[in-house]
Scaffold this motif. Sequence first.
Motif, short mmCIF file in Angstrom:
data_model
loop_
_atom_site.label_atom_id
_atom_site.label_comp_id
_atom_site.label_asym_id
_atom_site.label_seq_id
_atom_site.Cartn_x
_atom_site.Cartn_y
_atom_site.Cartn_z
N ILE A 88 0.84 -1.21 0.00
CA ILE A 88 0.00 0.00 0.00
C ILE A 88 0.87 1.26 0.00
N GLU A 91 2.37 1.78 -3.47
CA GLU A 91 1.36 2.22 -4.44
C GLU A 91 1.04 3.70 -4.30
N ARG A 92 1.03 4.19 -3.05
CA ARG A 92 0.59 5.57 -2.81
C ARG A 92 1.74 6.53 -2.61
N LEU A 94 3.95 6.67 -0.23
CA LEU A 94 4.02 7.14 1.16
C LEU A 94 5.37 6.78 1.78
N CYS A 118 3.51 9.84 6.44
CA CYS A 118 2.51 9.04 7.13
C CYS A 118 3.17 8.39 8.34
#
Lengths: 266, 266
Positions: A88, A91-92, A94, A118
Amino acid sequence: MAAWARAVRGVLLDISGVLYDSGGDGGGAPIAGSAEAVRRIKASGLKLQFCTNETQATREKFVKKLQGLGFDISVPEVTAPAPAACRILKERGLRPHLLVHNDLVPEFAELDKANPNCVVIGDAAENFTYANLNEAFRVLIGMEKPVLIALGRGRYYKETDGLKLDVGAYMKALEYACDVEAEVVGKPAKPFFESALAAMGVPPQQAIMIGDDIVNDVGGAQQCGMRAVQVRTGKYRPCDENHPHVKPDAYVNNLAEAVDILLQQL
Amino acid sequence: MAAWARAVRGVLLDISGVLYDSGGDGGGAPIAGSAEAVRRIKASGLKLQFCTNETQATREKFVKKLQGLGFDISVPEVTAPAPAACRILKERGLRPHLLVHNDLVPEFAELDKANPNCVVIGDAAENFTYANLNEAFRVLIGMEKPVLIALGRGRYYKETDGLKLDVGAYMKALEYACDVEAEVVGKPAKPFFESALAAMGVPPQQAIMIGDDIVNDVGGAQQCGMRAVQVRTGKYRPCDENHPHVKPDAYVNNLAEAVDILLQQL
């Protein structure tokens, strides 16, 4: 349980509290009959995947510990939150500030952690210090739109030396302080169960979850359309049987008993 | 503010972030003009009470520190959560397990603490260790009906070395882990403001609260029927001015400015 067990083609097993009781020292004690039960599932031809919210160690290290306790288990058979979170984050785009157990840090080795955008919180155990919690809080509150990713939302778990607060409690502390809602990776999140089912190649209607956590194991699996059984080991408490929202498809005394019933129906 | 200030007969003052910025070392730095502002309120004939959620020290010790920083303040002028909690514990025959700052423990000296039947959580600061949180959790989860009493529900506060998580964050962690709702003593609880008003002998319609916390100071006081002003010192952040639920009756840059406006209307 006997009534519906014959439809089962795949078994998802929680680990802590079902296979063994973990120890505060990083060790633990197998639950009687569980190692044999795992071998019997594998010998039966049923599909098997371990589905854990364990975040105190890399999968490699965790699997090695369980092998040392006598369990037939390998890394690809384990669905765990940290690898799912890594996907995740990549993908983002972060960059995480990590509030996790030291032994989990290698799972995030490939990610850029400079200038974090994050916070990732796992079961940091002894790393849940006053200083570390304040630091994670300051990173979050300094963001225009705080992003908090939690590796599970468990309330507590049982170790050989007693009950311990789990990641969910500390997640709630940061959620409240920053007025933000965490994104949960791990049980009871639906995509997490779905990736474990995909690893077995079994649809939810033909799968059973066996766990000791009434909400994260039983409730989460049922939300995905699976049957779910609660064992009376690990963190199980008699008052779980009066839970206001979640009712397991069956109770069993332990994993060995669940496997007895399952295999009788094959 | 000038429009309604002439009705004011009594002033409730928050302390941390209004009079001074506290320091992680137990010290702190006065906010410019605040000591003089307190003296001017007292000289004006307005009633004055300090209304704090401070729980890192007994009132005696806390007042001594503030006197050392140049403030005209005495113990009976301070409404604080620990003495209020002690009254509640005595009334209900509760024996507390304390998760509080070491320097607050003497406030509970008169109470029986053997075989605890409730947990009292304050701003324990360095005492918010992993071990202490687990211990408080085990005491709570072992009760048939857990009783958690929180000395405030603040999210965070500002010290000279940065923002720190406040008692409310840790309260939320225990609430979640034990599926219980804490009873809050201190701001923003209505009985707490009412006891501060009673100490001044001023009805809420003739009182003003001056604080840096949009929810606990401003929102709490307004719920009691008081006017409330937010200072742009302490933990104030510009985004507080867009708070979805709470709107102060006025903003001022600091306590000195609030007192200027108040005294012009007398």
